[in-house]
Design a protein around this motif. Structure first.
Motif, short mmCIF file in Angstrom:
data_model
loop_
_atom_site.label_atom_id
_atom_site.label_comp_id
_atom_site.label_asym_id
_atom_site.label_seq_id
_atom_site.Cartn_x
_atom_site.Cartn_y
_atom_site.Cartn_z
N ALA A 14 0.83 -1.21 0.00
CA ALA A 14 0.00 0.00 0.00
C ALA A 14 0.87 1.26 0.00
CB ALA A 14 -0.93 0.00 1.21
N ILE A 15 1.93 1.25 0.76
CA ILE A 15 2.83 2.42 0.81
C ILE A 15 3.51 2.62 -0.54
CG2 ILE A 15 4.98 3.28 1.82
CD1 ILE A 15 4.02 2.11 4.50
N VAL A 16 4.00 1.54 -1.15
CA VAL A 16 4.65 1.64 -2.45
C VAL A 16 3.66 2.14 -3.50
CG1 VAL A 16 5.70 0.29 -4.32
CG2 VAL A 16 6.44 -0.05 -1.95
N ALA A 17 2.43 1.66 -3.47
CA ALA A 17 1.42 2.10 -4.43
C ALA A 17 1.10 3.59 -4.24
CB ALA A 17 0.15 1.27 -4.28
N ALA A 18 1.00 4.02 -3.00
CA ALA A 18 0.73 5.43 -2.73
C ALA A 18 1.88 6.31 -3.22
CB ALA A 18 0.50 5.65 -1.24
N LEU A 19 3.12 5.88 -2.99
CA LEU A 19 4.27 6.64 -3.46
C LEU A 19 4.31 6.70 -4.99
CD1 LEU A 19 7.04 5.49 -0.96
CD2 LEU A 19 5.94 7.74 -1.09
N ALA A 20 3.97 5.61 -5.64
CA ALA A 20 3.94 5.59 -7.11
C ALA A 20 2.87 6.55 -7.64
CB ALA A 20 3.69 4.18 -7.62
N LEU A 21 1.73 6.59 -6.98
CA LEU A 21 0.66 7.50 -7.38
C LEU A 21 1.09 8.95 -7.23
CD1 LEU A 21 -2.29 7.76 -8.32
CD2 LEU A 21 -2.93 7.77 -5.90
N VAL A 22 1.71 9.29 -6.12
CA VAL A 22 2.19 10.65 -5.88
C VAL A 22 3.27 11.02 -6.91
CG1 VAL A 22 3.45 12.13 -4.25
CG2 VAL A 22 1.55 10.72 -3.45
N ALA A 23 4.17 10.11 -7.17
CA ALA A 23 5.24 10.36 -8.15
C ALA A 23 4.64 10.61 -9.54
CB ALA A 23 6.22 9.20 -8.19
N SER A 24 3.65 9.84 -9.93
CA SER A 24 2.99 10.03 -11.23
C SER A 24 2.33 11.40 -11.30
CB SER A 24 1.94 8.95 -11.47
OG SER A 24 2.55 7.70 -11.56
N ALA A 25 1.68 11.82 -10.23
CA ALA A 25 1.03 13.13 -10.21
C ALA A 25 2.06 14.25 -10.32
CB ALA A 25 0.21 13.28 -8.93
#
Length: 110
Positions: A14-25
């Motif tokens: 979940a943390i890795v997915a959240a970081l990937a989402l923020v990085a994409s944004a």
């Protein structure tokens, strides 16, 4: 594997997915801001080129020259208005299907 190990793995995913989402944004926002700056620069360059032509510093007609300069910067001239030696241009571009416009005015000081 205990229940705690499974919960930890789910939390890590979940943390890795959240970081990937923020990085994409952040990358998307950066690309949009860079495209906006390119359109602003194209408007400035087109207005300056048109004003140079109007003042006799360069050959040609102001608005066609502005259109060529805007196109060279990856934008499209939408309008070109002359008020004596003062030229105002509006150019358009797009990023990810989102239209961007910018307006610039150039000429001698009033």
């Amino acid at each position: 594997m205990s229940r705690d190990d499974g919960a930890g793995a789910v939390l890590a995913v979940a943390i890795v997915a959240a970081l990937a989402l923020v990085a994409s944004a952040v990358v998307g926002l950066g690309a949009g801001l860079a495209a906006r700056q390119r359109v602003l620069a194209a408007a400035d360059a087109a207005a300056l080129a048109a004003a140079d032509v109007a003042a006799g510093a360069a050959p040609g007609d102001p608005c066609p020259v502005a259109a060529r300069v805007a196109a060279a910067d990856g934008a499209r001239l939408q309008s070109c208005l002359a008020d004596g030696l003062v030229l105002t241009v509006q150019v358009a571009g797009a990023v990810g299907g989102i239209p961007l416009t910018a307006r610039a005015t150039a000429g001698p000081p009033r």
